[in-house]
Design an enzyme around this catalytic site. Structure first.
Site, PDB file in Angstrom:
ATOM      1  N   ARG A  58       4.495  -5.014   4.621  1.00  0.00           N
ATOM      2  CA  ARG A  58       3.904  -5.313   5.910  1.00  0.00           C
ATOM      3  C   ARG A  58       2.921  -6.492   5.867  1.00  0.00           C
ATOM      4  NH1 ARG A  58       5.759  -0.553   5.936  1.00  0.00           N
ATOM      5  NH2 ARG A  58       4.765  -0.370   3.917  1.00  0.00           N
ATOM      6  N   THR A  59       2.022  -6.479   4.885  1.00  0.00           N
ATOM      7  CA  THR A  59       0.967  -7.503   4.902  1.00  0.00           C
ATOM      8  C   THR A  59       1.558  -8.903   4.719  1.00  0.00           C
ATOM      9  OG1 THR A  59      -0.547  -5.865   3.982  1.00  0.00           O
ATOM     10  CG2 THR A  59      -1.254  -8.158   3.908  1.00  0.00           C
ATOM     11  N   LYS A  86       4.225 -17.762 -17.599  1.00  0.00           N
ATOM     12  CA  LYS A  86       3.928 -18.555 -18.803  1.00  0.00           C
ATOM     13  C   LYS A  86       2.474 -18.390 -19.214  1.00  0.00           C
ATOM     14  CE  LYS A  86       7.172 -22.071 -17.165  1.00  0.00           C
ATOM     15  NZ  LYS A  86       7.234 -23.392 -16.530  1.00  0.00           N
ATOM     16  N   ARG A 107      -2.756 -11.314  -2.323  1.00  0.00           N
ATOM     17  CA  ARG A 107      -2.985  -9.933  -2.768  1.00  0.00           C
ATOM     18  C   ARG A 107      -2.916  -9.927  -4.287  1.00  0.00           C
ATOM     19  NH1 ARG A 107       0.282  -4.844  -0.479  1.00  0.00           N
ATOM     20  NH2 ARG A 107      -1.257  -5.181   1.155  1.00  0.00           N
ATOM     21  N   HIS A 135      -9.456  -4.651   1.833  1.00  0.00           N
ATOM     22  CA  HIS A 135      -8.234  -5.050   2.544  1.00  0.00           C
ATOM     23  C   HIS A 135      -8.648  -5.304   3.993  1.00  0.00           C
ATOM     24  CE1 HIS A 135      -4.215  -5.630   3.617  1.00  0.00           C
ATOM     25  NE2 HIS A 135      -3.645  -4.525   3.184  1.00  0.00           N
TER      26      HIS A 135
END
Lengths: 311, 158
Positions: A58-59, A86, A107, A135
Protein backbone atom coordinates in the site's frame (compact mmCIF):
# COMPACT_ATOMS: atom_id res chain seq x y z
CA UNK A 1 2.63 29.77 7.83
CA UNK A 2 -0.15 27.60 6.34
CA UNK A 3 1.12 25.88 3.20
CA UNK A 4 4.58 27.30 3.77
CA UNK A 5 4.80 25.17 6.91
CA UNK A 6 4.92 22.07 4.70
CA UNK A 7 7.00 23.33 1.81
CA UNK A 8 10.34 21.53 1.46
CA UNK A 9 10.00 19.71 4.77
CA UNK A 10 11.11 16.21 5.62
CA UNK A 11 8.27 14.04 6.88
CA UNK A 12 10.06 11.82 9.40
CA UNK A 13 7.60 11.64 12.29
CA UNK A 14 4.06 12.83 12.81
CA UNK A 15 5.38 14.45 15.99
CA UNK A 16 7.08 17.05 13.80
CA UNK A 17 3.66 18.38 12.72
CA UNK A 18 1.20 20.54 14.61
CA UNK A 19 -2.54 20.13 14.65
CA UNK A 20 -2.80 23.09 12.27
CA UNK A 21 -0.38 21.37 9.86
CA UNK A 22 -2.48 18.19 9.97
CA UNK A 23 -5.74 20.09 9.48
CA UNK A 24 -4.29 21.75 6.39
CA UNK A 25 -3.33 18.33 5.02
CA UNK A 26 -6.78 16.92 5.76
CA UNK A 27 -8.55 19.88 4.14
CA UNK A 28 -6.44 19.37 1.05
CA UNK A 29 -7.10 15.60 1.05
CA UNK A 30 -10.83 16.29 1.51
CA UNK A 31 -10.90 18.41 -1.61
CA UNK A 32 -9.10 15.68 -3.56
CA UNK A 33 -11.58 13.02 -2.39
CA UNK A 34 -14.51 15.28 -3.23
CA UNK A 35 -13.14 16.17 -6.68
CA UNK A 36 -11.40 13.02 -7.85
CA UNK A 37 -11.02 14.11 -11.48
CA UNK A 38 -8.05 16.48 -11.62
CA UNK A 39 -7.12 18.33 -14.73
CA UNK A 40 -4.30 20.27 -13.11
CA UNK A 41 -1.00 18.38 -12.96
CA UNK A 42 0.56 20.45 -10.22
CA UNK A 43 3.74 18.36 -9.97
CA UNK A 44 4.47 18.07 -13.70
CA UNK A 45 8.23 18.06 -14.24
CA UNK A 46 8.98 16.74 -10.73
CA UNK A 47 10.47 13.33 -10.00
CA UNK A 48 9.47 11.32 -6.94
CA UNK A 49 11.76 8.42 -5.99
CA UNK A 50 10.53 5.44 -4.02
CA UNK A 51 13.19 3.52 -2.09
CA UNK A 52 11.69 0.63 -0.17
CA UNK A 53 14.23 -1.58 1.55
CA UNK A 54 11.45 -3.61 3.14
CA UNK A 55 8.32 -5.15 1.57
CA UNK A 56 5.41 -2.81 0.97
CA UNK A 57 2.19 -2.91 -1.00
CA UNK A 58 0.00 0.00 0.00
CA UNK A 59 2.58 2.60 1.01
CA UNK A 60 4.86 2.28 -2.01
CA UNK A 61 2.04 1.95 -4.55
CA UNK A 62 -0.07 4.73 -3.07
CA UNK A 63 2.93 7.10 -3.06
CA UNK A 64 3.54 6.17 -6.71
CA UNK A 65 -0.13 6.54 -7.61
CA UNK A 66 -0.32 9.87 -5.78
CA UNK A 67 2.75 11.21 -7.59
CA UNK A 68 1.50 10.05 -10.99
CA UNK A 69 -1.95 11.58 -10.45
CA UNK A 70 -0.26 14.91 -9.72
CA UNK A 71 1.75 14.68 -12.94
CA UNK A 72 5.13 13.79 -11.38
CA UNK A 73 7.34 11.03 -12.74
CA UNK A 74 8.27 8.16 -10.45
CA UNK A 75 11.55 6.28 -10.26
CA UNK A 76 11.90 3.23 -8.06
CA UNK A 77 14.96 1.85 -6.33
CA UNK A 78 14.77 -1.93 -6.13
CA UNK A 79 17.13 -2.97 -3.33
CA UNK A 80 17.29 -6.55 -4.58
CA UNK A 81 18.79 -5.53 -7.93
CA UNK A 82 20.73 -2.42 -6.91
CA UNK A 83 24.26 -1.79 -5.66
CA UNK A 84 23.05 -2.39 -2.11
CA UNK A 85 23.74 -6.03 -2.91
CA UNK A 86 27.36 -5.03 -3.52
CA UNK A 87 27.50 -3.58 -0.02
CA UNK A 88 26.76 0.07 -0.76
CA UNK A 89 25.89 2.00 2.39
CA UNK A 90 22.49 3.55 2.96
CA UNK A 91 24.14 7.00 3.11
CA UNK A 92 25.73 6.63 -0.32
CA UNK A 93 22.54 5.24 -1.80
CA UNK A 94 20.51 8.17 -0.52
CA UNK A 95 23.14 10.71 -1.67
CA UNK A 96 22.85 9.24 -5.13
CA UNK A 97 19.03 9.34 -5.15
CA UNK A 98 19.23 12.91 -3.88
CA UNK A 99 20.73 13.89 -7.21
CA UNK A 100 18.08 12.09 -9.23
CA UNK A 101 14.78 13.10 -7.60
CA UNK A 102 12.89 16.03 -6.09
CA UNK A 103 11.57 13.96 -3.18
CA UNK A 104 12.35 10.52 -1.79
CA UNK A 105 9.71 8.31 -0.16
CA UNK A 106 11.50 5.51 1.66
CA UNK A 107 11.04 2.55 3.95
CA UNK A 108 13.81 0.75 5.83
CA UNK A 109 13.97 -1.96 8.50
CA UNK A 110 16.29 0.12 10.72
CA UNK A 111 15.00 2.72 13.16
CA UNK A 112 16.43 6.13 12.28
CA UNK A 113 17.06 5.29 8.61
CA UNK A 114 14.86 8.14 7.37
CA UNK A 115 16.56 10.57 9.76
CA UNK A 116 19.95 9.47 8.44
CA UNK A 117 18.70 9.91 4.87
CA UNK A 118 17.48 13.42 5.70
CA UNK A 119 20.96 14.28 6.97
CA UNK A 120 22.67 13.34 3.74
CA UNK A 121 20.00 14.35 1.22
CA UNK A 122 18.99 17.90 0.32
CA UNK A 123 15.58 16.96 -1.11
CA UNK A 124 12.67 16.18 1.24
CA UNK A 125 12.59 12.68 2.72
CA UNK A 126 9.20 11.12 3.44
CA UNK A 127 9.46 8.28 5.92
CA UNK A 128 7.32 5.35 4.79
CA UNK A 129 8.31 3.38 7.88
CA UNK A 130 11.63 2.97 9.72
CA UNK A 131 11.88 -0.26 11.71
CA UNK A 132 9.43 -0.23 14.56
CA UNK A 133 9.69 3.54 15.05
CA UNK A 134 7.70 5.91 12.80
CA UNK A 135 5.23 5.73 9.93
CA UNK A 136 3.93 9.30 9.70
CA UNK A 137 1.99 9.15 6.44
CA UNK A 138 0.14 6.06 7.70
CA UNK A 139 -0.86 7.91 10.89
CA UNK A 140 -1.95 10.89 8.81
CA UNK A 141 -4.21 8.78 6.61
CA UNK A 142 -5.51 6.91 9.68
CA UNK A 143 -6.51 10.16 11.35
CA UNK A 144 -7.96 11.43 8.09
CA UNK A 145 -10.09 8.27 7.88
CA UNK A 146 -11.41 8.86 11.39
CA UNK A 147 -12.22 12.47 10.56
CA UNK A 148 -13.83 11.59 7.26
CA UNK A 149 -15.97 8.75 8.62
CA UNK A 150 -16.73 10.03 12.11
CA UNK A 151 -16.72 13.77 11.38
CA UNK A 152 -14.15 14.53 14.08
CA UNK A 153 -11.10 13.21 15.89
CA UNK A 154 -11.59 15.00 19.22
CA UNK A 155 -13.73 13.46 21.92
CA UNK A 156 -13.89 9.94 20.50
CA UNK A 157 -12.85 6.87 22.47
CA UNK A 158 -10.08 4.80 20.90
CA UNK A 159 -8.80 1.27 21.46
CA UNK A 160 -5.43 0.37 19.93
CA UNK A 161 -5.27 -3.37 19.81
CA UNK A 162 -2.52 -5.94 19.42
CA UNK A 163 1.19 -5.45 18.80
CA UNK A 164 1.86 -2.05 20.28
CA UNK A 165 5.46 -3.10 20.97
CA UNK A 166 6.72 -3.37 17.41
CA UNK A 167 3.95 -1.94 15.19
CA UNK A 168 5.15 1.48 14.03
CA UNK A 169 1.66 2.24 12.72
CA UNK A 170 0.25 1.89 16.26
CA UNK A 171 2.91 4.11 17.83
CA UNK A 172 2.55 6.73 15.09
CA UNK A 173 -1.25 6.70 15.41
CA UNK A 174 -0.92 7.34 19.16
CA UNK A 175 1.56 10.18 18.53
CA UNK A 176 -0.91 11.66 16.03
CA UNK A 177 -3.77 11.41 18.52
CA UNK A 178 -1.65 13.45 20.92
CA UNK A 179 -2.12 16.41 18.58
CA UNK A 180 -5.89 16.22 19.25
CA UNK A 181 -8.15 15.93 22.29
CA UNK A 182 -9.35 12.33 22.19
CA UNK A 183 -11.63 10.82 24.82
CA UNK A 184 -10.37 7.60 26.36
CA UNK A 185 -7.40 5.97 24.63
CA UNK A 186 -7.11 2.30 25.58
CA UNK A 187 -4.16 0.07 24.76
CA UNK A 188 -5.24 -3.56 24.51
CA UNK A 189 -2.45 -6.10 24.30
CA UNK A 190 -0.84 -8.99 26.12
CA UNK A 191 2.04 -8.10 28.44
CA UNK A 192 4.79 -8.91 25.96
CA UNK A 193 3.28 -6.68 23.24
CA UNK A 194 2.93 -3.53 25.33
CA UNK A 195 4.75 -0.39 24.19
CA UNK A 196 8.55 -0.25 24.38
CA UNK A 197 10.05 2.12 26.93
CA UNK A 198 10.91 4.76 24.36
CA UNK A 199 7.32 4.71 23.02
CA UNK A 200 5.91 4.93 26.56
CA UNK A 201 8.23 7.86 27.30
CA UNK A 202 7.19 9.65 24.11
CA UNK A 203 3.48 9.12 24.78
CA UNK A 204 3.99 10.56 28.26
CA UNK A 205 6.08 13.45 26.96
CA UNK A 206 3.47 14.49 24.38
CA UNK A 207 0.78 14.40 27.05
CA UNK A 208 -1.40 11.57 25.73
CA UNK A 209 -3.20 9.75 28.53
CA UNK A 210 -3.69 6.03 27.91
CA UNK A 211 -5.19 3.11 29.81
CA UNK A 212 -3.87 -0.45 29.56
CA UNK A 213 -6.36 -3.30 29.16
CA UNK A 214 -5.91 -7.04 28.71
CA UNK A 215 -9.04 -7.58 26.60
CA UNK A 216 -11.29 -5.61 24.27
CA UNK A 217 -14.52 -7.20 25.43
CA UNK A 218 -14.71 -5.24 28.68
CA UNK A 219 -14.46 -1.85 26.96
CA UNK A 220 -15.83 -2.40 23.45
CA UNK A 221 -19.30 -0.96 24.16
CA UNK A 222 -17.66 2.41 24.82
CA UNK A 223 -15.16 2.49 21.94
CA UNK A 224 -15.68 4.58 18.77
CA UNK A 225 -12.52 3.59 16.90
CA UNK A 226 -10.86 0.17 17.12
CA UNK A 227 -7.33 0.36 15.71
CA UNK A 228 -6.08 -3.14 14.91
CA UNK A 229 -2.47 -4.13 14.32
CA UNK A 230 -0.83 -7.18 12.86
CA UNK A 231 1.68 -8.93 15.09
CA UNK A 232 4.96 -7.87 13.51
CA UNK A 233 6.54 -11.31 13.12
CA UNK A 234 9.55 -9.88 11.29
CA UNK A 235 10.52 -7.66 14.24
CA UNK A 236 10.63 -10.28 16.98
CA UNK A 237 14.26 -10.88 17.98
CA UNK A 238 13.29 -14.39 19.14
CA UNK A 239 10.91 -16.44 16.91
CA UNK A 240 9.78 -18.40 19.99
CA UNK A 241 8.42 -15.18 21.49
CA UNK A 242 6.35 -14.65 18.35
CA UNK A 243 4.94 -18.17 18.59
CA UNK A 244 3.81 -17.46 22.16
CA UNK A 245 1.72 -14.40 21.24
CA UNK A 246 0.51 -15.11 17.71
CA UNK A 247 -3.24 -15.50 17.72
CA UNK A 248 -3.49 -13.94 21.19
CA UNK A 249 -6.19 -11.58 19.95
CA UNK A 250 -8.61 -11.70 17.04
CA UNK A 251 -11.54 -9.63 15.83
CA UNK A 252 -14.50 -11.61 14.52
CA UNK A 253 -18.18 -10.90 13.93
CA UNK A 254 -18.80 -12.35 17.36
CA UNK A 255 -16.29 -10.13 19.13
CA UNK A 256 -17.97 -7.06 17.60
CA UNK A 257 -21.46 -8.12 18.75
CA UNK A 258 -21.41 -5.61 21.61
CA UNK A 259 -19.55 -2.89 19.71
CA UNK A 260 -20.85 0.65 19.99
CA UNK A 261 -23.24 1.63 17.22
CA UNK A 262 -21.38 3.54 14.53
CA UNK A 263 -17.96 2.41 15.73
CA UNK A 264 -15.31 1.71 13.09
CA UNK A 265 -12.51 -0.84 12.80
CA UNK A 266 -9.24 0.39 11.29
CA UNK A 267 -6.23 -1.72 10.28
CA UNK A 268 -3.12 -0.51 8.45
CA UNK A 269 -3.02 -3.89 6.64
CA UNK A 270 -1.83 -6.40 5.63
CA UNK A 271 -3.83 -8.61 7.96
CA UNK A 272 -3.01 -12.13 8.96
CA UNK A 273 -5.39 -14.01 11.24
CA UNK A 274 -6.08 -11.17 13.73
CA UNK A 275 -8.94 -9.79 11.62
CA UNK A 276 -11.46 -12.32 10.31
CA UNK A 277 -12.66 -11.89 6.72
CA UNK A 278 -16.25 -12.22 7.98
CA UNK A 279 -15.86 -8.73 9.50
CA UNK A 280 -15.54 -7.23 5.99
CA UNK A 281 -19.29 -7.30 5.48
CA UNK A 282 -20.07 -5.42 8.72
CA UNK A 283 -20.72 -1.66 8.64
CA UNK A 284 -17.88 -1.27 11.19
CA UNK A 285 -15.25 -2.42 8.67
CA UNK A 286 -13.44 0.74 7.58
CA UNK A 287 -9.99 -0.63 6.73
CA UNK A 288 -10.46 -0.90 2.96
CA UNK A 289 -11.71 2.71 2.81
CA UNK A 290 -8.71 3.59 4.98
CA UNK A 291 -6.33 1.92 2.51
CA UNK A 292 -7.95 3.81 -0.38
CA UNK A 293 -7.55 7.11 1.44
CA UNK A 294 -3.81 6.45 1.22
CA UNK A 295 -3.76 7.96 -2.27
CA UNK A 296 -5.58 11.29 -1.64
CA UNK A 297 -3.75 11.86 1.66
CA UNK A 298 -0.38 11.18 0.04
CA UNK A 299 -1.38 13.36 -2.93
CA UNK A 300 -2.09 16.19 -0.51
CA UNK A 301 1.21 15.53 1.29
CA UNK A 302 3.33 15.48 -1.88
CA UNK A 303 1.56 18.58 -3.19
CA UNK A 304 2.23 20.49 0.03
CA UNK A 305 5.85 19.38 0.42
CA UNK A 306 6.79 19.94 -3.23
CA UNK A 307 4.88 23.17 -3.48
CA UNK A 308 2.56 22.08 -6.26
CA UNK A 309 -0.36 23.58 -4.41
CA UNK A 310 1.35 26.99 -4.50
CA UNK A 311 1.35 27.15 -8.29
CA UNK B 1 41.42 14.83 50.28
CA UNK B 2 41.79 14.78 54.05
CA UNK B 3 44.90 13.78 56.04
CA UNK B 4 43.77 10.20 56.47
CA UNK B 5 43.51 9.74 52.71
CA UNK B 6 46.81 11.54 52.18
CA UNK B 7 48.43 9.02 54.47
CA UNK B 8 47.25 6.18 52.25
CA UNK B 9 48.99 7.42 49.10
CA UNK B 10 51.82 9.88 48.80
CA UNK B 11 51.58 13.03 46.68
CA UNK B 12 52.49 12.78 43.03
CA UNK B 13 54.94 15.13 41.35
CA UNK B 14 53.55 15.19 37.83
CA UNK B 15 50.33 13.67 36.52
CA UNK B 16 46.63 13.61 37.33
CA UNK B 17 44.57 13.10 40.46
CA UNK B 18 40.98 12.03 39.81
CA UNK B 19 38.85 12.53 42.89
CA UNK B 20 35.16 11.92 43.62
CA UNK B 21 34.81 8.81 41.53
CA UNK B 22 31.78 6.74 42.58
CA UNK B 23 32.86 3.90 44.87
CA UNK B 24 33.68 0.81 42.86
CA UNK B 25 34.25 2.65 39.57
CA UNK B 26 38.05 3.16 39.87
CA UNK B 27 38.91 0.10 37.79
CA UNK B 28 36.41 1.16 35.10
CA UNK B 29 38.04 4.59 35.00
CA UNK B 30 41.44 2.94 34.64
CA UNK B 31 40.18 0.87 31.71
CA UNK B 32 38.60 3.99 30.17
CA UNK B 33 42.04 5.65 30.28
CA UNK B 34 43.54 2.68 28.46
CA UNK B 35 45.20 1.05 31.50
CA UNK B 36 48.05 3.59 31.73
CA UNK B 37 49.76 1.52 34.45
CA UNK B 38 50.97 -0.81 31.70
CA UNK B 39 53.02 1.95 30.15
CA UNK B 40 56.68 2.59 30.90
CA UNK B 41 57.16 5.37 33.45
CA UNK B 42 53.56 5.51 34.60
CA UNK B 43 52.61 4.75 38.18
CA UNK B 44 49.01 4.41 39.29
CA UNK B 45 47.66 4.46 42.83
CA UNK B 46 44.04 3.60 43.61
CA UNK B 47 42.24 4.51 46.80
CA UNK B 48 38.97 2.67 46.89
CA UNK B 49 35.87 2.92 49.01
CA UNK B 50 37.07 5.74 51.25
CA UNK B 51 34.66 7.94 53.18
CA UNK B 52 33.44 11.14 51.52
CA UNK B 53 31.32 13.87 53.03
CA UNK B 54 29.99 14.64 49.54
CA UNK B 55 29.38 11.11 48.26
CA UNK B 56 29.31 8.76 51.22
CA UNK B 57 31.97 6.47 49.73
CA UNK B 58 34.23 7.22 46.82
CA UNK B 59 37.29 6.11 44.86
CA UNK B 60 40.36 8.20 44.04
CA UNK B 61 42.96 7.61 41.32
CA UNK B 62 46.45 9.07 41.18
CA UNK B 63 48.16 8.66 37.86
CA UNK B 64 51.81 9.68 37.89
CA UNK B 65 53.19 10.55 34.47
CA UNK B 66 49.91 11.14 32.60
CA UNK B 67 47.95 14.37 32.14
CA UNK B 68 44.35 13.76 31.10
CA UNK B 69 43.27 15.49 27.90
CA UNK B 70 39.95 17.37 27.65
CA UNK B 71 38.61 14.51 25.52
CA UNK B 72 39.49 11.99 28.23
CA UNK B 73 37.87 14.18 30.89
CA UNK B 74 34.67 14.32 28.85
CA UNK B 75 34.63 10.54 28.48
CA UNK B 76 35.40 10.20 32.19
CA UNK B 77 32.29 12.23 32.97
CA UNK B 78 30.17 9.55 31.35
CA UNK B 79 31.08 7.00 34.02
CA UNK B 80 32.11 9.32 36.86
CA UNK B 81 29.88 12.39 36.49
CA UNK B 82 30.91 13.86 39.87
CA UNK B 83 34.66 13.43 39.33
CA UNK B 84 37.08 16.30 39.75
CA UNK B 85 40.34 16.18 37.83
CA UNK B 86 43.49 17.89 39.07
CA UNK B 87 46.45 18.21 36.72
CA UNK B 88 49.64 18.19 38.81
CA UNK B 89 53.06 19.56 37.89
CA UNK B 90 55.97 19.77 40.35
CA UNK B 91 53.63 18.76 43.21
CA UNK B 92 51.33 21.73 42.50
CA UNK B 93 47.83 21.79 41.05
CA UNK B 94 48.27 23.34 37.63
CA UNK B 95 44.66 23.04 36.51
CA UNK B 96 41.32 21.78 37.85
CA UNK B 97 38.83 20.24 35.48
CA UNK B 98 35.35 19.19 36.42
CA UNK B 99 34.03 16.15 34.65
CA UNK B 100 30.74 17.51 33.32
CA UNK B 101 28.70 15.00 31.30
CA UNK B 102 28.22 16.55 27.86
CA UNK B 103 24.75 17.25 26.50
CA UNK B 104 25.65 15.45 23.25
CA UNK B 105 28.06 12.56 22.78
CA UNK B 106 29.21 11.75 19.26
CA UNK B 107 30.99 8.61 18.14
CA UNK B 108 31.83 7.39 21.65
CA UNK B 109 28.87 5.27 22.74
CA UNK B 110 27.12 2.52 20.80
CA UNK B 111 23.38 2.00 20.61
CA UNK B 112 22.17 -1.27 22.12
CA UNK B 113 19.36 -1.57 19.56
CA UNK B 114 20.34 -4.26 17.08
CA UNK B 115 18.08 -2.73 14.43
CA UNK B 116 19.10 0.90 14.97
CA UNK B 117 20.53 2.49 11.83
CA UNK B 118 23.56 3.74 13.80
CA UNK B 119 24.44 0.08 14.47
CA UNK B 120 23.58 -1.31 11.03
CA UNK B 121 25.39 1.52 9.22
CA UNK B 122 28.17 2.06 11.75
CA UNK B 123 30.88 2.08 9.07
CA UNK B 124 29.40 5.17 7.42
CA UNK B 125 27.92 7.18 10.31
CA UNK B 126 28.79 8.09 13.90
CA UNK B 127 26.50 7.42 16.80
CA UNK B 128 24.91 10.48 18.42
CA UNK B 129 23.46 10.45 21.93
CA UNK B 130 21.81 13.28 23.80
CA UNK B 131 21.49 13.43 27.57
CA UNK B 132 18.00 12.35 28.63
CA UNK B 133 18.67 12.55 32.36
CA UNK B 134 21.61 13.75 34.45
CA UNK B 135 20.68 11.69 37.50
CA UNK B 136 20.64 8.81 36.94
CA UNK B 137 22.83 9.50 33.93
CA UNK B 138 20.94 8.40 30.81
CA UNK B 139 21.68 9.05 27.16
CA UNK B 140 19.19 8.65 24.31
CA UNK B 141 20.10 7.54 20.81
CA UNK B 142 19.29 10.24 18.28
CA UNK B 143 18.33 7.69 15.66
CA UNK B 144 16.12 5.15 17.42
CA UNK B 145 15.29 6.80 20.76
CA UNK B 146 16.59 3.93 22.90
CA UNK B 147 18.19 4.86 26.22
CA UNK B 148 21.58 3.85 27.58
CA UNK B 149 21.70 3.67 31.37
CA UNK B 150 24.70 4.15 33.68
CA UNK B 151 25.57 0.46 33.74
CA UNK B 152 25.47 0.17 29.95
CA UNK B 153 27.59 3.30 29.54
CA UNK B 154 30.13 2.01 32.09
CA UNK B 155 30.32 -1.39 30.44
CA UNK B 156 30.96 0.21 27.04
CA UNK B 157 33.61 2.63 28.26
CA UNK B 158 35.15 0.88 31.24
Amino acid sequence: MGRDAWYGRDVLSILDFSRADLELLFDSADSIVDQPVRTKKSLAGKIVATAFFEPSTRTRLSFSAAALKLGADVIDLSPDVSSLLKGESLSDTMRMLDGYADLIAMRHPSEGAALLASEVASVPIVNGGDGSQHHPSQAMLDLFTVKRLKGRIDGLNYAVLGDIRYARSAASFLYGLARYKPGKVSLVSPESLRPRNEVKDTIKKVGLKTEQHDDLESIIADVDVIYMTRIQKERFPDPNEYEKVKGSYRITKGSLANAKKGSIVLHALPRTNELAYEVDSLPNAAYMKQARFGVPVRMALLDLVLGGAKK
Amino acid sequence: MNDKETMLVQKISDGTVIDHVSAGKALSVLRLLGNPQNREGVTVALVMNVGSSKMGRKDILKVEGVELTDDQVQKLALIAPLASVNIIRSYRVLEKKNAVPPKTVRGVLSCTGATCVSVREKDSISSVFTMASSSPLTYRCKYCGRDLNEQEIASQLG
